[in-house]
Design a protein around this motif. Structure first.
Motif, PDB file in Angstrom:
ATOM      1  N   LYS A 183       0.811  -1.217   0.000  1.00 44.43           N
ATOM      2  CA  LYS A 183       0.000   0.000   0.000  1.00 44.43           C
ATOM      3  C   LYS A 183       0.846   1.269   0.000  1.00 44.43           C
ATOM      4  O   LYS A 183       0.502   2.265  -0.653  1.00 44.43           O
ATOM      5  CB  LYS A 183      -0.956   0.004   1.197  1.00 44.43           C
ATOM      6  N   PHE A 184       1.966   1.263   0.738  1.00 45.87           N
ATOM      7  CA  PHE A 184       2.823   2.451   0.758  1.00 45.87           C
ATOM      8  C   PHE A 184       3.237   2.814  -0.654  1.00 45.87           C
ATOM      9  O   PHE A 184       3.183   3.988  -1.053  1.00 45.87           O
ATOM     10  CB  PHE A 184       4.074   2.194   1.613  1.00 45.87           C
ATOM     11  N   LEU A 185       3.639   1.816  -1.426  1.00 51.63           N
ATOM     12  CA  LEU A 185       4.111   2.061  -2.790  1.00 51.63           C
ATOM     13  C   LEU A 185       2.992   2.581  -3.685  1.00 51.63           C
ATOM     14  O   LEU A 185       3.166   3.584  -4.389  1.00 51.63           O
ATOM     15  CB  LEU A 185       4.701   0.778  -3.377  1.00 51.63           C
ATOM     16  N   THR A 186       1.839   1.918  -3.678  1.00 49.27           N
ATOM     17  CA  THR A 186       0.753   2.334  -4.569  1.00 49.27           C
ATOM     18  C   THR A 186       0.207   3.713  -4.197  1.00 49.27           C
ATOM     19  O   THR A 186      -0.139   4.508  -5.071  1.00 49.27           O
ATOM     20  CB  THR A 186      -0.385   1.301  -4.580  1.00 49.27           C
ATOM     21  N   GLU A 187       0.144   4.004  -2.885  1.00 48.54           N
ATOM     22  CA  GLU A 187      -0.345   5.322  -2.471  1.00 48.54           C
ATOM     23  C   GLU A 187       0.631   6.423  -2.889  1.00 48.54           C
ATOM     24  O   GLU A 187       0.225   7.518  -3.283  1.00 48.54           O
ATOM     25  CB  GLU A 187      -0.577   5.354  -0.960  1.00 48.54           C
ATOM     26  N   LYS A 188       1.934   6.133  -2.795  1.00 48.49           N
ATOM     27  CA  LYS A 188       2.927   7.111  -3.229  1.00 48.49           C
ATOM     28  C   LYS A 188       2.848   7.340  -4.736  1.00 48.49           C
ATOM     29  O   LYS A 188       2.967   8.479  -5.215  1.00 48.49           O
ATOM     30  CB  LYS A 188       4.333   6.637  -2.841  1.00 48.49           C
ATOM     31  N   ILE A 189       2.646   6.265  -5.489  1.00 46.89           N
ATOM     32  CA  ILE A 189       2.500   6.419  -6.948  1.00 46.89           C
ATOM     33  C   ILE A 189       1.280   7.282  -7.263  1.00 46.89           C
ATOM     34  O   ILE A 189       1.323   8.137  -8.153  1.00 46.89           O
ATOM     35  CB  ILE A 189       2.398   5.041  -7.628  1.00 46.89           C
ATOM     36  N   LYS A 190       0.210   7.067  -6.523  1.00 46.25           N
ATOM     37  CA  LYS A 190      -0.989   7.892  -6.716  1.00 46.25           C
ATOM     38  C   LYS A 190      -0.688   9.367  -6.436  1.00 46.25           C
ATOM     39  O   LYS A 190      -1.149  10.259  -7.153  1.00 46.25           O
ATOM     40  CB  LYS A 190      -2.125   7.402  -5.821  1.00 46.25           C
ATOM     41  N   GLU A 191       0.087   9.618  -5.362  1.00 46.45           N
ATOM     42  CA  GLU A 191       0.451  11.004  -5.042  1.00 46.45           C
ATOM     43  C   GLU A 191       1.182  11.670  -6.208  1.00 46.45           C
ATOM     44  O   GLU A 191       0.924  12.822  -6.544  1.00 46.45           O
ATOM     45  CB  GLU A 191       1.348  11.043  -3.803  1.00 46.45           C
ATOM     46  N   TYR A 192       2.108  10.931  -6.806  1.00 45.57           N
ATOM     47  CA  TYR A 192       2.918  11.488  -7.884  1.00 45.57           C
ATOM     48  C   TYR A 192       2.195  11.523  -9.229  1.00 45.57           C
ATOM     49  O   TYR A 192       2.506  12.363 -10.081  1.00 45.57           O
ATOM     50  CB  TYR A 192       4.205  10.668  -8.049  1.00 45.57           C
ATOM     51  N   SER A 193       1.240  10.601  -9.448  1.00 43.84           N
ATOM     52  CA  SER A 193       0.718  10.396 -10.808  1.00 43.84           C
ATOM     53  C   SER A 193      -0.758  10.675 -11.011  1.00 43.84           C
ATOM     54  O   SER A 193      -1.226  10.679 -12.146  1.00 43.84           O
ATOM     55  CB  SER A 193       0.981   8.941 -11.249  1.00 43.84           C
ATOM     56  N   SER A 194      -1.509  10.880  -9.937  1.00 43.99           N
ATOM     57  CA  SER A 194      -2.964  10.976 -10.104  1.00 43.99           C
ATOM     58  C   SER A 194      -3.397  12.146 -10.978  1.00 43.99           C
ATOM     59  O   SER A 194      -4.498  12.130 -11.540  1.00 43.99           O
ATOM     60  CB  SER A 194      -3.647  11.064  -8.737  1.00 43.99           C
TER      61      SER A 194
END
Length: 353
Positions: free
Chosen positions: A308-319
């Motif tokens: 979850k840490f990884l996917t949430e961080k990707i969302k922060e950068y890419s959403s």
């Protein structure tokens, strides 16, 4: 009519074995090969008898006779550029693997292992959606060196499978929508899907670093390291694919272990995983021009998509780029089985090398 489909999916430290009766999974096993066991072999090819033994043992354990099989499906490897879809395993394909005429990768063993079991069963063996399936735009092939032409080497099988399932979930056809798919596994690849074809991608050596891959490294620094005299060609290849990425930076490629370290306040682990998310996000943005910014969704898949840490961080950068869907796990076994089912039902044309 009922068909029994054996699926074989070799990875760097595992051999996944599954049996399907039409669409229904009868069993699915993941035989883990510890690193110290793998390191006893001097080449991938020398692992074939060991892996075949595990496959036959799995069939025996589940009381399946090889003569009961209708078809054997193997994961496709790093072959010369081929079309997506099914290919019959033939002598030309076996020669490429056994005589090491293609880049070394565990997926290459899929064809050979499938062929060995299929011959005992008296049926055909196939690969499906090989990693080298190439549907690129012409402009995507051009690099800054005329000697080097870019080609597709990504997680085609799983990326196309989750793309089809996503399309079905929104009541559309995969062949009618555009997607960007980031496969987050031991190796990471990102692909741009335009109306059912992968038109550009970042492979595990020219995209983000990964659990066991170094990813894209500044070229001049890489040249200096190659000619430093510290490493042989084989050692440099292992640093790029096998010993790089999280394994080099944090001493492990196990996402669960890294997650525990983060929970226990390991700042270095937090920083490196943040950097991984940042690099994946850059890769996603890198491929947006292939679709001219017009796509239905960004899909995050693969084993690391469970973190979850990884996917949430990707969302922060890419959403800001668009909708992000998390479809974790590797769905390669079912994708291979369904491909095999389409083949034996004569619903799909099979190619030859």
């Amino acid at each position: 009519m009922n068909y029994k489909i054996l699926v074989i999916n070799p990875g760097s430290t595992s051999t996944k074995i599954g049996l399907y009766k039409n669409e229904k999974e009868l069993f699915n096993e993941n035989v883990v090969h510890p690193q110290d066991e793998i390191e006893k072999f001097d080449s991938l090819i020398s692992q074939i008898p060991m892996r075949k033994k595990h496959i036959l043992e799995a069939l025996k354990k589940h009381k399946i006779n090889v003569e009961d099989l209708s078809v054997v499906m193997g994961r496709g490897g790093l072959f010369p550029p081929i079309n997506a879809g099914g290919y019959i395993v033939n002598d030309a394909m076996i020669d490429l693997v056994m005589n090491e005429k293609i880049p070394s990768h565990a997926s290459n063993l899929g064809a050979v292992l499938a062929d060995g079991i299929a011959k005992e069963a008296g049926v055909n063996a196939y690969i499906y959606d090989a990693e080298s399936s190439d549907e690129f735009f012409s402009v995507a092939r051009i690099t800054g060196m005329k000697e080097i032409v870019k080609r597709n080497l990504c997680h085609v099988l799983n990326s196309k499978a989750v793309s089809r399932w996503y399309a079905e979930s929104v009541f559309k056809k995969y062949e009618k929508i555009n997607l960007i798919v980031a496969h987050l596994g031991g190796g990471i690849s990102i692909s741009a899907h335009k109306e059912g074809k992968i038109v550009d991608s970042l492979s595990d050596d020219n995209g983000p670093f990964a659990p066991e891959r170094a990813g894209c490294i500044p070229a001049m620094d890489m040249i200096e390291l190659c000619y430093s005299g510290k490493f042989s060609k084989k050692e440099m290849q292992k640093k790029v694919r096998g010993l790089g990425g999280l394994r080099d930076l944090l001493g492990t490629s196990d996402g669960r272990e890294i997650a525990k370290r983060m929970e226990n306040g390991d700042d270095e682990a937090v920083l490196v995983m943040d950097a991984l998310a940042y690099n994946v996000s850059k890769g996603i943005a890198h491929l947006a021009p292939a679709l001219k910014g017009k796509f239905e969704a960004i899909i995050l898949t693969g084993g690391l998509a469970n973190e979850k840490f990884l996917t949430e961080k990707i969302k922060e950068y890419s959403s800001f780029l668009g909708k992000i869907e998390v479809l974790p796990g590797e769905h390669e076994m079912q994708a291979l089985a369904l491909g095999g089912l389409r083949i034996v039902r004569d619903n799909e044309v099979v190619s030859r090398m």
